[in-house]
Design an enzyme around this catalytic site. Structure first.
Site, PDB file in Angstrom:
ATOM      1  N   LYS A 104       2.473  -5.171  59.290  1.00 26.37           N
ATOM      2  CA  LYS A 104       1.150  -5.646  59.720  1.00 26.37           C
ATOM      3  C   LYS A 104       1.506  -6.942  60.526  1.00 26.37           C
ATOM      4  CE  LYS A 104      -3.044  -7.656  57.815  1.00 26.37           C
ATOM      5  NZ  LYS A 104      -3.862  -8.554  56.569  1.00 26.37           N
ATOM      6  N   ASP A 119      -8.472  -2.776  53.027  1.00 23.78           N
ATOM      7  CA  ASP A 119      -8.058  -4.515  52.636  1.00 23.78           C
ATOM      8  C   ASP A 119      -6.333  -4.062  53.367  1.00 23.78           C
ATOM      9  OD1 ASP A 119      -6.558  -6.806  52.917  1.00 23.78           O
ATOM     10  OD2 ASP A 119      -6.785  -7.079  51.103  1.00 23.78           O
TER      11      ASP A 119
END
Ligand code: AMP
Length: 619
Positions: free
Chosen positions: A70, A7
């Site tokens: 991100k 993740d």
């Protein structure tokens, strides 16, 4: 055989694998922590530190630290210079992944394959950038799964197995398995909501919605500005004007937020320019100043339910995923809207990595079942096609206007960059290599150069299945996750007024696999070729959508009148591969293209990144 799930979060990342009894286990990093802050400190020109130490360093040397990468995935460069260089988000993410891989290999040995997670709402561009980062870090990417689906899989998997590690008979268990689940995933930088239906071992996504620019960081930002404004009123100077004070205030704001998840009021101190401001803030004040952010998530929640064609009475279970769901305001809103208490029984920080680990096992067990198509025809020039009836039924017209940005991009993408000159530091090389590189798909006709997921050979598969044991292998092999496309896919078509509009073929939240066909027409008399530009996005304006691929019919028969029909078929499979075919029925001339996750990045360039990263020390 080591297969892992990663993740890669905005603020924290986690890695997991399946333990000997098939249970997902989080793998601690070298510091012994279950999650690693997704923060990179560029310590020197050939080394970087990732994790908690980098996070602390952000307070003292903010100019060398990259955070929230991100949020910028798919963009050319990270918005701040690092050690005076502009580094791409792909490369910063690759450094984070390299640290995760190194630490995991130190515990488990060599890693044979990894599944990476992405927000369900990520568009093709951001997904490609994530795949490129994984390849650059030296990961053997065997799959990508949407974060909420991974979280739902982790929850559902517990119903498939017994606490002793056996396989549960879920048919006998009857109604114990929730049928419709809603996953509310609020992380540090992104928000996703996904509605899923579980029938036996089949998990089907019914709808997804989200916001890739909404997360815990926005709640921090509100507090940050509130505290800075208070400071300005009290002392005159503004802590936002100084890099160090700003960084310290960011940290204070996040700590205040977390304190307010536990208590209904908290104390704080803000330092700037030799002055200190002390104060107290209540949870009620914090909730008031962030109410609009919470409301944004609530409206996406309603949209996902609407798109799934259900109402709250149909929902059996609400899963809370992501660190920001610890905020009481989120839990209260979920309880109010859903009438249920959200299930956070798997740690919100680990659920996604656990699901990714399960999905990695599913990918291995099911490998070799589908063959990838071989032939690819790519664009080399741009020309428009026109819908025969859709969206505008009036006769076609030709535009004399110069090529649009979209057309130019279709041909300009993939322009090679010069190799970095010798004798430079790895950081210099990294700054010059693969700048984003994925904003548009390169017009590269050589499919062999494209990235793709690593395939598992039969021997590896058999070895892994033997390791799992017969019962567990059968269970894993029977798990099936079916998704929807988060964004509308269509082609660019020209209206009679010469405007480039998007003609949608597969609208958002369509269950995969799906096949759609539409009839279009040539724009001019004697048209020799037809270029189909495949775009993703909700806007009807071509410029506002993302060009994800192009396919061209190069040899139409001579003397065709304008308005000759061209049939376009989109075939989107369950694995996220889009096959587009354009056919001129009368002559049988045709073209096709396959768009796969990771195709948009030139593999040669990623290979170069990988080489540079091997010279770069990461700890
Ligand atoms: P994730 O990306 O899922 O790891 O979520 C990280 C986000 O969760 C960050 O914005 C954190 O500030 C936030 N977070 C973690 N713990 C808490 C907490 N106790 N209260 C509020 N937010 C939290």
């Amino acid at each position: 055989m080591n297969y892992i799930g990663i993740d890669l979060g905005t603020t924290f990342s986690a890695v997991a694998h399946l333990g000997p009894q098939g249970q997902p286990i989080t793998i601690p990093n070298a510091e012994g922590e279950l999650t690693t802050p997704s923060v990179v400190l560029f310590e020197s020109d050939d080394s970087a530190i990732v994790g908690r130490e980098a996070r602390r360093a952000a307070l003292v040397e903010p100019g060398n630290v990259a955070e929230d990468v991100k949020r910028y995935m798919g963009e050319e460069s990270y918005p701040k210079l690092l050690r005076g260089r502009s580094i791409s988000p792909i490369n910063i993410s690759a450094i984070i992944l390299k640290k995760l891989l190194q630490d995991t290999e130190a515990r488990l040995g060599p890693i044979d394959g990894a599944v990476l997670t992405v927000p369900a709402y990520f568009d093709e561009n951001r997904r490609q950038a994530t795949a490129a980062a994984a390849h650059s870090a030296g990961l053997k990417l065997i799959g990508i799964i949407n974060e909420p689906t991974a979280a739902a899989l982790a929850h559902a998997f517990r119903s498939y197995t017994t606490p002793e590690g056996g396989v549960a008979d879920i048919v006998a268990a009857g109604g114990q398995l929730p049928e419709i689940s809603v996953v509310y995933d609020l992380g540090g930088g992104t928000f996703d909501v996904t509605v899923l239906r579980a029938v036996g071992h089949d998990l089907t996504v019914l709808a997804t919605a989200g916001d890739v620019q909404l997360g815990g960081r926005d709640w921090d930002r509100r507090l940050f500005d509130h505290l800075a404004d208070m400071f300005v009123r009290e002392h005159g100077g503004d802590p936002r004007d100084d890099a160090l004070s700003r960084q310290q205030l960011e940290s204070t704001a996040e700590n205040v937020k977390k304190d307010l998840s536990r208590r209904d009021h908290t104390m704080f101190a803000v330092n700037h320019a030799g002055k200190t401001m002390r104060g107290e803030l209540t949870r009620a004040q914090f909730e008031e100043m962030t109410a609009d952010l919470l409301f944004r998530t609530e409206s996406r929640l309603s949209r996902a339910l609407r798109d799934a064609g259900i109402n709250w009475g149909d929902v059996d279970d609400v899963l809370a995923v992501g660190g920001s769901t610890r905020m009481p305001q989120v839990q209260a809103m979920l309880a109010r809207v859903t009438g249920m208490t959200a299930d956070a029984s798997i740690s919100p920080d680990e659920a996604v990595a656990h699901g990714a680990a399960i999905h990695a096992a599913v990918c291995v067990a099911n490998s070799g079942r589908t063959e990838l198509p071989e032939e690819t025809v790519c664009v080399d020039e741009a020309e428009d096609i026109l819908p025969a009836k859709d969206p505008d039924p009036v006769p076609p017209a030709v535009s004399d206007e110069p090529p649009t940005e979209l057309e130019r991009l279709a041909t300009a993408a993939g322009t090679p960059q010069a190799d970095p000159p010798a004798g430079r530091s790895p950081l210099d090389e990294l700054a010059e290599a693969l700048r984003g590189g994925t904003t548009r798909r390169p017009a590269d006709p050589t499919p062999a150069k494209h990235l793709d997921t690593t395939s598992i050979d039969n021997e590896q598969r058999e070895e892994f299945l033997t390791w799992l044991g017969t019962e567990l292998a059968a269970l894993i092999g029977s798990i099936n996750t079916t998704s929807v496309n988060a964004h509308t896919l269509g082609v660019v078509a020209e209206t009679q007024s010469g405007r480039l509009l998007v003609s949608p073929l597969i609208s958002r939240n369509t269950p995969l696999p799906v096949r759609e066909t539409k009839c279009y027409a040539t724009v001019i008399d004697n048209q020799e070729r037809v270029t189909v530009k495949i775009v993703e996005g909700e806007s009807s304006e071509a410029e506002d959508c993302l060009l994800v691929g192009t396919c061209i019919i190069k040899s139409l028969p001579p003397g065709l009148p304008k308005g000759s029909p061209i049939v376009i078929t989109f075939n989107y499979d369950a694995g996220g591969r889009l096959h587009v075919q354009a056919v001129h029925l009368a002559s049988g001339s045709w073209a096709e293209t396959f768009i796969r996750r990771g195709d948009g990045v030139d593999a040669a360039r990623v290979h170069m990144n990988k080489e540079i990263l091997t010279k770069f020390k990461v700890s």
